[in-house]
Scaffold this motif. Sequence first.
Motif, mmCIF file in Angstrom:
data_model
loop_
_atom_site.group_PDB
_atom_site.id
_atom_site.type_symbol
_atom_site.label_atom_id
_atom_site.label_comp_id
_atom_site.label_asym_id
_atom_site.label_seq_id
_atom_site.Cartn_x
_atom_site.Cartn_y
_atom_site.Cartn_z
ATOM 1 N N ASP B 302 -11.620 20.500 21.609
ATOM 2 C CA ASP B 302 -11.754 21.397 22.748
ATOM 3 C C ASP B 302 -11.868 22.840 22.285
ATOM 4 O O ASP B 302 -12.736 23.585 22.742
ATOM 5 C CB ASP B 302 -10.535 21.259 23.667
ATOM 6 N N TYR B 305 -15.235 23.541 20.770
ATOM 7 C CA TYR B 305 -16.264 23.694 21.799
ATOM 8 C C TYR B 305 -16.111 25.039 22.500
ATOM 9 O O TYR B 305 -17.095 25.715 22.790
ATOM 10 C CB TYR B 305 -16.160 22.561 22.833
ATOM 11 N N PHE B 306 -14.849 25.383 22.734
ATOM 12 C CA PHE B 306 -14.591 26.629 23.441
ATOM 13 C C PHE B 306 -15.113 27.811 22.627
ATOM 14 O O PHE B 306 -15.796 28.692 23.141
ATOM 15 C CB PHE B 306 -13.092 26.772 23.698
ATOM 16 N N LEU B 308 -17.412 27.753 20.344
ATOM 17 C CA LEU B 308 -18.881 27.694 20.355
ATOM 18 C C LEU B 308 -19.430 28.309 21.638
ATOM 19 O O LEU B 308 -20.386 29.076 21.632
ATOM 20 C CB LEU B 308 -19.338 26.248 20.270
ATOM 21 N N MET B 309 -18.774 27.945 22.742
ATOM 22 C CA MET B 309 -19.220 28.415 24.046
ATOM 23 C C MET B 309 -19.135 29.930 24.107
ATOM 24 O O MET B 309 -20.096 30.613 24.472
ATOM 25 C CB MET B 309 -18.339 27.784 25.123
ATOM 26 N N SER B 312 -21.697 31.596 21.793
ATOM 27 C CA SER B 312 -23.091 31.548 22.251
ATOM 28 C C SER B 312 -23.314 32.447 23.457
ATOM 29 O O SER B 312 -24.315 33.165 23.523
ATOM 30 C CB SER B 312 -23.508 30.107 22.555
ATOM 31 N N ILE B 313 -22.355 32.469 24.394
ATOM 32 C CA ILE B 313 -22.563 33.308 25.581
ATOM 33 C C ILE B 313 -22.519 34.783 25.193
ATOM 34 O O ILE B 313 -23.291 35.593 25.692
ATOM 35 C CB ILE B 313 -21.552 32.983 26.709
ATOM 36 N N LEU B 315 -23.396 35.996 22.334
ATOM 37 C CA LEU B 315 -24.654 36.308 21.645
ATOM 38 C C LEU B 315 -25.787 36.500 22.648
ATOM 39 O O LEU B 315 -26.595 37.414 22.508
ATOM 40 C CB LEU B 315 -25.006 35.194 20.658
ATOM 41 N N ILE B 316 -25.816 35.630 23.642
ATOM 42 C CA ILE B 316 -26.881 35.763 24.652
ATOM 43 C C ILE B 316 -26.751 37.104 25.361
ATOM 44 O O ILE B 316 -27.731 37.858 25.496
ATOM 45 C CB ILE B 316 -26.804 34.604 25.677
ATOM 46 N N LEU B 319 -27.765 39.843 23.137
ATOM 47 C CA LEU B 319 -29.219 39.879 22.942
ATOM 48 C C LEU B 319 -29.894 40.576 24.123
ATOM 49 O O LEU B 319 -30.746 41.452 23.943
ATOM 50 C CB LEU B 319 -29.726 38.446 22.816
ATOM 51 N N ARG B 323 -31.548 44.265 23.990
ATOM 52 C CA ARG B 323 -32.970 44.408 24.304
ATOM 53 C C ARG B 323 -33.165 45.478 25.377
ATOM 54 O O ARG B 323 -34.083 46.297 25.289
ATOM 55 C CB ARG B 323 -33.551 43.075 24.781
#
Lengths: 325, 613
Positions: B302, B305-306, B308-309, B312-313, B315-316, B319, B323
Motif C-alpha cells: 500500500d 503504491y501510495f 508512486l501515486m 506521479s501526480i 510530476l504531472i 509538468l 509549462r
Amino acid sequence: MKNRNVFILVFSLLLLIIFLTSTSALVLSGVRDEPAQVSVIIDDSSQARWASFLSGAEQAAKDKSVKLKIVSTGKSVNINQQQRLISEEINEGAEGIILQIASSRQTENMISDISNRAVLLLIDSSADMDVDVEGRSATIEPNNIEVGRALANEIRIALGNDLSGYTIGIVAGNKRLNSMMLRMEGFTENIESSGAKVLWTDNSLNSIVDNIEYRQNRARADILVALDNNGLEAACEYVIKSGESPYIFGEGTSIKNVSYIDDGLITSMVVPNEYYMGYQSVAAIAKRLENRITPMENETISYRVINKENLFDENNQKILFPVVE
Amino acid sequence: MDKLRARWKLERYMKKAVPRSIQVTISVSFTIVALVCMLAMGIALYQRFAVRSEKMLTDAAQLTLDQTVINLEDYLRSMRRMSDALYYYVIKNQDISKETPIDQMNLLYEAHKDYLISLALYTDDGELVCASPVGVEKEDVDVTSQSWFVSAISKPENLHFSQPHVQNIFVDDPTFRYYWVISLSRAVEMGGRGVPEQGVLLVDMNYAVIEQMMEGANDNPSQQYVYLIDNNGTILYHPMQMQISAGLFKENNIAAAGYDDGSHKEELNGSSRIVTVNTMSYTGWKLVSVIPTSNSYLGMKDTRYFVLMVVSITLIAMLILNRLVARRVTRPITKLNESIRDIEMGKAKPSVYIGGPLEIEHLGKTFRASYEQIRQLMRDMVASQEEKRKSELDALQSQINPHFLYNTLDSIVWMIEGEKYDEAVFMITQLASLFRVSLSGGKTIIPIEDEIKHASNYMNIQKVRFKDAFTIDFDIDERIKNCCTVKLIVQPILENAVYYGVKDMEDGEIRVKGFLGDDGDIYITVSDNGFGMSSDQTKLLLTDDTRARKKGSGVGLINVQRRIQLRFGEQYGLKIDSEPDEGTVVTIHLPAIPCTEENRKRLESGKEHEDEK
C-alpha cells in the motif's frame, strides 16, 4: 516544436498511466483476492492417520494463502467415485486437487482429464499416466521400494540375519496401488535371502482383521508385516483379539500405531514424513497456480524407523505426536 | 576509435532528441530542480517515517512481549506455587509411609485441571508414591532415566522446568492419547518413617496452555511472530515448529539465546529482521519477537503504491505548472520570433511585436527600426536601379538620332539643290512625323499604331534616299494597333533589313506584318528577301554586344531585344530566322496590353516586370 510536444505528451501520458495504475492498485489492495481453492481427496478423510499430513497441508495453506478443503470421504472410495468427487470439486471452483488415488491402474484418461482442468498432485502413490511434458501433475510419495526394504531390514535387525525357520504373513493392502506394489517388491527382494518363508499375502481392503485371522488359522506366521497404516492397525488389533504374540512390523503413521509401539505390540515401524508430504503438496500446487509455466516435479519424502526405544526421542516426538489440547 | 564514434553518434542523437527551445529548457530545468527538491524532501521524510515506524513496530512488539511474558510468568508462578504448596504444606509434613497425600493432590489437580496433565510423587529410586489423576503406570518405564527426574535429583535445591515433551509415564489406553507436557520437577524430602526420605515431585504442566498463550500473541495477519526458547536457545514454542523440524524453515534461536533484552537487528537467510527479546524471570526462558523488515514500512504494498501515486501526480502537476510558467516567461520571445518568421516567409505587411519585459521590448524596437531601415534601403536601391535603366533607355534612344538625321538632311539638301522641291517637302514632312512619334511627348510606351507610323515614315525617307531600290509593305492587324509597345523597336530592324538585306538588290522587298498570335500575344514580323546570313551570325546578332557597326544608325538588334525584355520580361523579345541567299525574318514578340493611360504609366515605371518576378 513537434518533437517537443511529442516528448512532453508521451511523458505525461506515462505519468498518467502510472498514477492511474497506482491509484487502482491502492484501491484494489484493500480488496483481497479470493484465495485459490485446493481440494484434498483422501481415503477416509476423518481417519487419525491423516493428522500429520493434514496439519502439514493446513500449515502450507496458511503460509501460501490457499483455501484448503478436505473433502469428506468414507472408507474405500473407488476410482469412479473419486473421479466424480473431483469433478464436483472442480465445478465448485477448486483449482488444485490433492489426490490419494484409489487405484494406479488405467488411470491415464482420468489423470489427463483432471490435469487439464486443475493442477493435480498425487500423494502416497503414483499412478499410470501419459507422458506429461508440461508437468501439469506430479506425485509426492516416499521411496516405496526403500520402505519395503527398510521393513525387511528391521526384521533382520530385530531377529537376526538368518531367518530360516521364521514364517511371514504379509498384509499387503491395495495391490492396485503402485506404492503397495513397490513396497512389496522392496520387501520381498530383501527378505528372500534371509531364509524366511512367506506363508501368505493378504490384499483385502475391508475386514482386514478377519482376513488375517482366517489366514493365520490356516497357516500361522511368526512375523506379521503390514505395508500400510490400515494393515498395521489391523494386524495389531488381530493380535490383541487373538492373544497371539507374533512379531509385527509395518508402515504406519497413526497415533494408534504409535501407541501400539509404546505398548510393545509393534517391534518396529517405518514412518514416512507425512507432515512434509502435506506441506509440500499444497506448496507445490500454490507454486504452480502462481506460475503456470514452471512444470511440477515429482518429489520423494523421507521416512523414519521408529521402535520402542526411540519412540520418545526428541525429534521423533514432534513428528509422531500431535499436540492435544 | 569506435568509442569516439559511438560518443559522437550519441551526442548527435541527443541533440536531435532533446529539443532546444527556450521554453523546453526552462521547463526541463524547473522540473529537474523541483524533482531534486522533492527527492531530497522525500528521502528525508522517508528516513523519518522509517525510523518512526520501526520504533512503533518495536514498541508494539515490546508491548505484546511484555503482555505475553506477564501471562506466562503468571502461569509458571502459579505452577511453582502449587508445587511449593504441595511440598511445604503436604509432603514435608506427612508421613508418607502411613498416608499418601493423594487427597490433597486430587484437590490441587481438580483446582488446576485446565493447566495440568498430572501430579506425581516419586521416591528417589523412581517408585511412584502417588499420582493425580490416578493413572496406570506404563510397565517398563523407568522414570529415573527421564530428564526431569535426573535434573531434580542432581540439583535438589532448584525447581526444574523441562523442555516440552510427550509424557511417557501413564497409560491412557483406550483413547490412544498422548500429552505434550512441560515437567516442573523438584527434589523433595518426604516426612515420616523417622528419617526424611528423598523423592521427586513432578508437576506435568499442559503444554497446550503455553501453546495457546503463544498463539494468542501470534494471532495477527502480519508476518511478525513470537517464539519461546529456553536459556540454551532450545525452542519451546515456535509458530512454525513443524516446518522447522521438517526442515522447511530455519530459525536463529541459538543466536537469540545470547541476545540481551531489547531490540536487535539480524540477518537470516538473506533477509534482515528486527528481533526483540524479553527474558522471563526465574526460568530464564526468552520470548523472542521477530519482525521481518520486509513486513514493515518498506514492504507494505500500500505504501509503495501510495508513494508512486504521490510522485506521479506531483510530476504531472509540476509538468503542467512548469509549462505554464515557461510559456508565460517565453511568450514575448516567442511572439518576437514569430514576427521574424513572418518576415522570413515574406509576409506582405509584417508587423514586429513590441512588448513584454523591457529587454524584449528593446529588442523588438531595435529590430523594427533596423527592418524599416533595410526596407528603405531596398526601396532606394530599386529606385536607383530604375533610374539607371531609364537613363540607359534614353541613351539608347538618343543613339538613333544623329546618323539618321545627318543622312536625311543630306538627302534633302541634295533634293533642294536638284530643285526637286516636292520630294524635299515630302521628305521633310516625313521627317517631322518621324520625330513627332520619336519624341511622343517623352513617353517610352506608345501604341503600335504610332510605332508602325514611325516605321513607315522612316521607310518613306529611306525609299527616297535609295531611289525606290526596294518595296515596303505594311500589313498590321487592326486589333493590335491600340496595344502597347516600347517605342522605336521596328525602325532599327527595318534599318538592318535595308542596310544588310535589300539595299544593293534590284527588287528588294520588305514586308512588315503585325498580328495576334494563337497564344494571345502580339507578333510583328519584319521579313526581307535579302542576302540572309548563316545561323552563326544570327546567333551573334542577339548576344554579342561588342560588335562594331559599319553601317546604319548603330542601334543593334541586341538593344531592341534588351529594351523589350526590360519592359515586358525575359519571355518576350526578338527572334531571328535567316537563310543565306533566301532572306531574313525578324519576329518581335510582345504581350498584348491595351494602350490605356493607366497601363502605359505602369509600364513606364517598369512595375509590370517586377511584379511578375
